[in-house]
Design an enzyme around this catalytic site. Structure first.
Site, mmCIF file in Angstrom:
data_model
loop_
_atom_site.group_PDB
_atom_site.id
_atom_site.type_symbol
_atom_site.label_atom_id
_atom_site.label_comp_id
_atom_site.label_asym_id
_atom_site.label_seq_id
_atom_site.Cartn_x
_atom_site.Cartn_y
_atom_site.Cartn_z
ATOM 1 C CD GLU A 1 -2.906 -1.295 2.279
ATOM 2 O OE1 GLU A 1 -4.050 -1.378 2.048
ATOM 3 O OE2 GLU A 1 -2.469 -1.034 3.429
ATOM 4 C CG ASN B 1 3.890 10.254 8.597
ATOM 5 O OD1 ASN B 1 3.167 9.581 9.212
ATOM 6 N ND2 ASN B 1 3.862 11.609 8.756
ATOM 7 C CG HIS C 1 -15.886 -6.572 6.350
ATOM 8 N ND1 HIS C 1 -15.450 -5.999 7.644
ATOM 9 C CD2 HIS C 1 -14.775 -6.541 5.521
ATOM 10 C CE1 HIS C 1 -14.203 -5.656 7.402
ATOM 11 N NE2 HIS C 1 -13.664 -5.900 6.235
ATOM 12 C CG HIS C 2 -15.665 -13.062 6.904
ATOM 13 N ND1 HIS C 2 -15.640 -14.035 6.168
ATOM 14 C CD2 HIS C 2 -16.700 -13.029 7.422
ATOM 15 C CE1 HIS C 2 -16.904 -14.778 6.380
ATOM 16 N NE2 HIS C 2 -17.678 -14.063 7.190
ATOM 17 C CD GLU C 3 -9.505 -6.743 9.121
ATOM 18 O OE1 GLU C 3 -8.602 -7.319 9.225
ATOM 19 O OE2 GLU C 3 -9.867 -6.070 8.396
ATOM 20 C CG HIS D 1 -9.724 -5.021 0.525
ATOM 21 N ND1 HIS D 1 -9.899 -3.612 0.581
ATOM 22 C CD2 HIS D 1 -10.634 -5.558 -0.271
ATOM 23 C CE1 HIS D 1 -10.768 -3.293 -0.201
ATOM 24 N NE2 HIS D 1 -11.106 -4.487 -0.867
ATOM 25 C CD GLU D 2 -6.428 -4.662 4.464
ATOM 26 O OE1 GLU D 2 -6.942 -3.590 4.150
ATOM 27 O OE2 GLU D 2 -7.275 -5.389 4.802
ATOM 28 C CD GLU E 1 -6.916 -2.436 -0.209
ATOM 29 O OE1 GLU E 1 -7.424 -1.361 0.288
ATOM 30 O OE2 GLU E 1 -6.677 -3.321 0.848
ATOM 31 C CD GLU F 1 -8.317 1.648 1.585
ATOM 32 O OE1 GLU F 1 -7.868 0.702 2.392
ATOM 33 O OE2 GLU F 1 -8.845 1.589 0.499
#
Length: 695
Positions: free
Chosen positions: A169, A188, A404-406, A474-475, A493, A499
Site C-alpha cells: 500500500e 509516514n 465482511h470478514h476482518e 484486502h491486505e 485490493e 480509502e
C-alpha cells in the site's frame, strides 16, 4: 598463449551450447545455455536488441548442495501452443494463449539430481520456471534462496515501491534504477504494518522504460505454495536478483517433488499498450477448477464503509474508533439495522447488485495493534445489527448482502472458524465476502507475503467455492493470475486503494496511471472508486485531506481500473446531490466482450474503450496524471454504418484536482465509427463516455 586459447574455446563452446526460443512473431528471443561451469543462464532480445543480458539461474537448498552449477543438459523438448479459452468474467470474452515452449531437462553431475527449466515465449514477453521432477535423490527439500537474475542493459526509468513483506500500500516512486533507495523514503504514509526487506529491495511487478523507449515489466505468475518474489537491485550495474519472502524461521519454501516454482515473467514492447493489455499472467495459470461457474456473477455495490473513513460513524459499537484507529470522541455505530436498510433502499432504487456492511460483528473495540489471537468469531452480530431482519429486507428489495470478514491478521483464528462463517453466509444469503488482513500475522512471525500466507490466500477461495461464495480480499498478497484457476476470487485490493485519500497523505494524481501497468497485471482490483465529495473538509472544516482527482476522473476509473466487482464508494446523499454524474456509475458495465487500449503511457495517461458483454454498448475511460492533457480518439471500434448516442462526462473548463475538483460538464452527441472525439483532461482529471446504439 595456451590460457588464451583455452578461454576462447570455452567461450565458443558457450555460444554453440546456447539454444534459442523465439516468440510466434519472432520479435522476442531467449537464448538458454550452460556456462563452462555448468551454470544455467539465459538472455533476452527484442527486435534484435538486447534487453536482458546473460543472467544466471538456480536454486539454493537448505543443508545440501545448491541446484545452480555442475549441470549437463539431458534432454530438450520443444512445442508450440495456440489455443483460446473463455474467462468466466473478464476484459474480453475470449483470451488467446499462443507461445513457443522449450523444456531443458538438467542433471547435476556430482549429485545426479534433476532440475527442469521451462521457457514459454509469447509475443508480449518471456516466462520461465523451475520444475523439480519426482526423483529418488530429491524428495522433501527446503528452498533457502532463489538465484534467479535479471541483468538489465541500462539505467532505465522505473516505477517502484519498497520490497515490503507485509504491504503493497505504497505510493509509487518514479526514478532511475540507480536512484532506488528505501532509506530515502518518507514512510509516514498511513500503512499499518511495514516489514521492508532491505535498502535496495523493491516489489514486483516492476515497470520500466529504457532510454530508447522500450517498455519492460518484471513480474511472476501462478504463485502457488511458494513465497512472493521481490527483487534485490544492484543500483551500480542494474542487475537484479530474486528475493523470496522468508517465513518465521528464515526459510523460504518447503516443497516435495514433484514441484514447481511460480513463473518468472519479463514483458517487453516498444508500445506501452502491449504491456497494460497483456493477458500473459492469466495464461500462465491453470484453467478453472470450478465446473459449475453459473453462480459467479459481477457485482456493483454500495456500502457502510466510506462513512467510517471520513469520520461520520465507527466500526465499533462503543463509537470511539475512527479510520485512523484513534479515539476522537463518541460517534454513532455505522452498522445498524436502520442504517443498513437505508443503503439497501438506495441500492434497490438505483439498480445496484449488493450492499457491503463493515463493523457488523462483535470484536472491533480494542483489536487494532494488540496482536490478539482471537478477536472476531465471524458469526455474532452486534446487538444493533439484526442480521435476519436485514437479510429478509434485502431479499424483498432484490439486493444481495456482501459479508465482511476482518481477520485482524489472525489467520489461524480465521481458518479455525472459516466453515462456520461460510455457513452463516449461506443461511442469510450472502453470495460474496470481503476479507481483510490488517495488522501483523498470526501465527506470529509470518509475513503477508510468505509461503504460509500465500497458501492461505489461495485456500480461502478454494474453500469458498464449495459454498458458492465469491471472495474479495484486502491486505492480501498481490494476485498473480489465480482468478483464472479460481474465478470466484473475483477481486482483491493488494495495493494502495482509494480509502487512503480519506485520512492520510493520500494517493497522488499519478497513482492511478501506474497501477494498470503493475498491480492490475495480476488480476482485478477493488480500488473502490466513485468519490464525489473530493475534499474531506466537507465533513470537518479542520480536515485538509482530499481525493487527488477530479470528480470525472473518479468516473473514468470504472473503465481504467478493471474489476467485475465495483463499489460506488461515496455516501448515498452525495450521489443524490450529483445525480447527473452518478448516472455514469449506474450505467457502466462490469463484464466485457472486448477491450481496446487506445492510448497508454505509464505514469502519464491511459485511455481504454470496453464493449459490455452481450451488447453493443461501449464505455470509454481516459485519465491523466497531475498534468492536463488534450487528445483526440477515434471511435473506429464501433460497428460501421450504425449510429450511436454518446454521453460525455468531462472536466469543466476550470477543473483541477486540487483547486476545483467538482467542476464537470455533461453533453450528449450522435457518433459513428467514423467519428473522432477531442478530449480535454484537467490536471488530475479524466473523461468518461457511455456510447449506446441510437434508438
Amino acid at each position: 598463449m595456451k590460457n588464451t586459447l583455452t578461454l576462447c574455446l570455452l567461450l565458443l563452446a558457450g555460444i554453440l551450447n546456447a539454444q534459442t526460443i523465439q516468440s510466434p512473431s519472432k520479435e522476442i528471443s531467449v537464448a538458454f545455455k550452460l556456462t563452462a561451469e555448468g551454470k544455467p543462464s539465459y538472455s533476452v532480445t527484442y527486435k534484435n536488441k538486447q534487453v536482458v543480458n546473460e543472467s544466471l539461474l538456480g536454486i539454493a537448498l537448505k543443508d545440501t548442495e545448491a541446484l545452480d552449477t555442475g549441470f549437463t543438459i539431458a534432454n530438450t523438448e520443444n512445442k508450440s501452443v495456440n489455443e483460446s479459452w473463455k474467462p468466466v468474467l473478464g476484459e474480453q470474452s475470449t483470451i488467446q494463449n499462443k507461445y513457443n515452449q522449450a523444456t531443458f531437462s538438467l542433471v547435476q553431475r556430482d549429485t545426479g539430481r534433476k532440475l527442469d527449466i521451462v521457457f514459454k515465449v509469447y509475443d508480449e514477453g518471456v516466462a520461465f520456471r523451475y520444475e523439480f521432477p519426482k526423483q529418488e535423490k530429491l524428495n522433501y527439500f527446503i528452498i533457502s534462496d532463489e538465484k534467479t537474475e535479471f541483468n538489465l542493459t541500462g539505467n532505465h526509468k522505473v516505477f517502484w515501491i519498497p520490497g515490503d513483506y507485509d504491504s503493497q500500500e505504497y505510493v509509487y516512486n518514479e526514478t532511475k534504477l540507480s536512484e532506488i533507495d528505501n532509506d530515502k523514503l518518507n514512510l509516514n504514509n498511513g500503512i499499518a504494518v511495514k516489514s521492508i526487506g532491505g535498502r535496495y529491495v523493491v516489489q514486483s511487478p516492476l515497470m520500466m522504460k529504457s532510454a530508447d523507449n522500450l517498455y519492460l515489466n518484471i513480474f511472476e505468475a501462478a504463485v502457488v505454495n511458494y513465497p512472493v518474489m521481490h527483487l534485490d537491485v544492484n543500483v551500480a550495474n542494474y542487475k537484479m536478483k530474486s528475493h523470496l519472502v522468508p517465513n518465521a524461521i528464515g526459510d523460504k519454501a518447503y516443497l516435495q517433488t514433484p514441484a514447481v516454482s511460480p513463473w518468472r515473467t519479463i514483458m517487453v514492447s516498444d508500445d506501452a499498450r502491449d504491456i497494460v493489455s497483456s493477458k500473459m499472467i492469466l495464461n500462465l495459470n491453470e484453467p478453472s477448477k470450478i465446473d459449475d461457474t453459473s453462480w459467479i456473477k459481477p457485482m456493483k455495490y454500495v456500502g457502510v464503509w466510506w462513512e467510517m473513513h471520513v469520520g461520520i460513524s465507527t466500526w465499533d459499537l462503543s463509537g470511539t474508533q475512527d479510520a485512523s484507529q484513534k479515539s476522537v470522541g463518541k460517534k454513532p455505530h455505522g452498522a445498524t439495522t436502520e442504517n443498513t436498510k437505508r443503503y439497501i433502499d438506495f441500492a434497490a432504487k438505483h439498480g445496484f447488485d449488493g450492499v457491503l456492511v463493515e463493523g457488523w460483528n462483535i470484536g472491533w473495540e480494542d483489536w487494532f495493534g494488540n496482536w490478539k489471537e482471537e478477536v472476531f468469531d465471524f458469526t455474532t452480530p452486534y446487538p444493533d445489527f439484526n442480521i435476519q431482519e436485514i437479510s429478509d429486507y434485502a431479499k424483498s428489495k432484490n439486493v444481495k448482502m456482501i459479508m465482511h470478514h476482518e481477520t485482524s491478521g489472525s489467520v489461524a483464528n480465521y481458518e479455525r472458524r472459516l466453515d462456520r462463517a461460510y455457513n452463516v453466509m449461506k443461511k442469510y444469503g450472502y453470495p460474496a465476502v470481503k476479507t481483510g488482513y490488517v495488522g501483523k500475522i498470526i501465527p506470529r512471525g509470518e509475513f503477508h507475503d510468505g509461503q504460509a500466507m500465500v497458501n492461505h490466500f489461495n485456500y480461502v477461495p478454494q474453500r469458498a467455492a464449495e459454498y458458492k461464495v465469491m471472495v474479495n480480499s484486502h491486505e492480501s498478497s498481490r494476485p498473480t493470475g489465480v482468478s483464472r484457476t479460481w474465478p470466484n476470487y473475483i477481486a482483491a485490493e493488494a495495493a494502495r486503494g482509494n480509502e487512503f485519500n480519506g485520512w492520510s497523505v493520500g494517493n497522488p494524481p499519478v497513482h492511478e496511471t501506474i497501477l494498470p501497468f503493475t498491480r492490475l497485471l495480476g488480476g482485478p482490483m477493488d480500488y473502490t472508486p466513485g468519490v464525489f465529495e473530493i475534499k474531506m473538509s466537507h465533513y470537518d472544516p479542520n480536515k485538509k485531506e482530499q481525493v487527488h482527482t477530479t470528480l470525472v476522473k473518479q468516473l473514468a476509473l470504472y473503465i481504467t481500473m478493471y474489476s467485475p466487482l465495483q463499489m460506488a464508494s461515496d455516501l448515498p446523499q452525495n450521489y443524490e446531490k450529483y445525480s447527473d454524474a452518478f448516472q455514469f456509475i449506474k450505467d457502466v458495465a462490469l463484464d466485457w466482450d472486448e477491450s481496446k487500449y487506445l492510448e497508454a503511457e505509464p505514469g502519464d495517461y491511459l485511455t481504454i474503450a470496453r464493449k459490455a458483454k452481450g451488447t453493443e454498448n461501449w464505455f470509454v475511460g481516459a485519465i491523466t496524471d497531475e498534468n492536463p492533457r488534450n487528445t483526440t480518439i477515434s471511435l473506429d471500434f464501433l460497428m460501421p454504418g450504425k449510429k450511436y448516442k454518446a454521453t460525455i462526462y468531462q472536466d469543466g473548463k476550470t477543473a483541477h484536482w486540487e483547486k476545483n475538483p467538482i467542476n464537470y460538464e455533461i453533453k450528449t452527441i450522435e457518433v459513428t465509427s467514423k467519428s473522432k472525439l477531442k478530449l480535454n483532461l484537467a490536471a488530475g482529471g479524466g473523461t468518461a463516455i457511455s456510447i449506446f446504439p441510437a434508438k
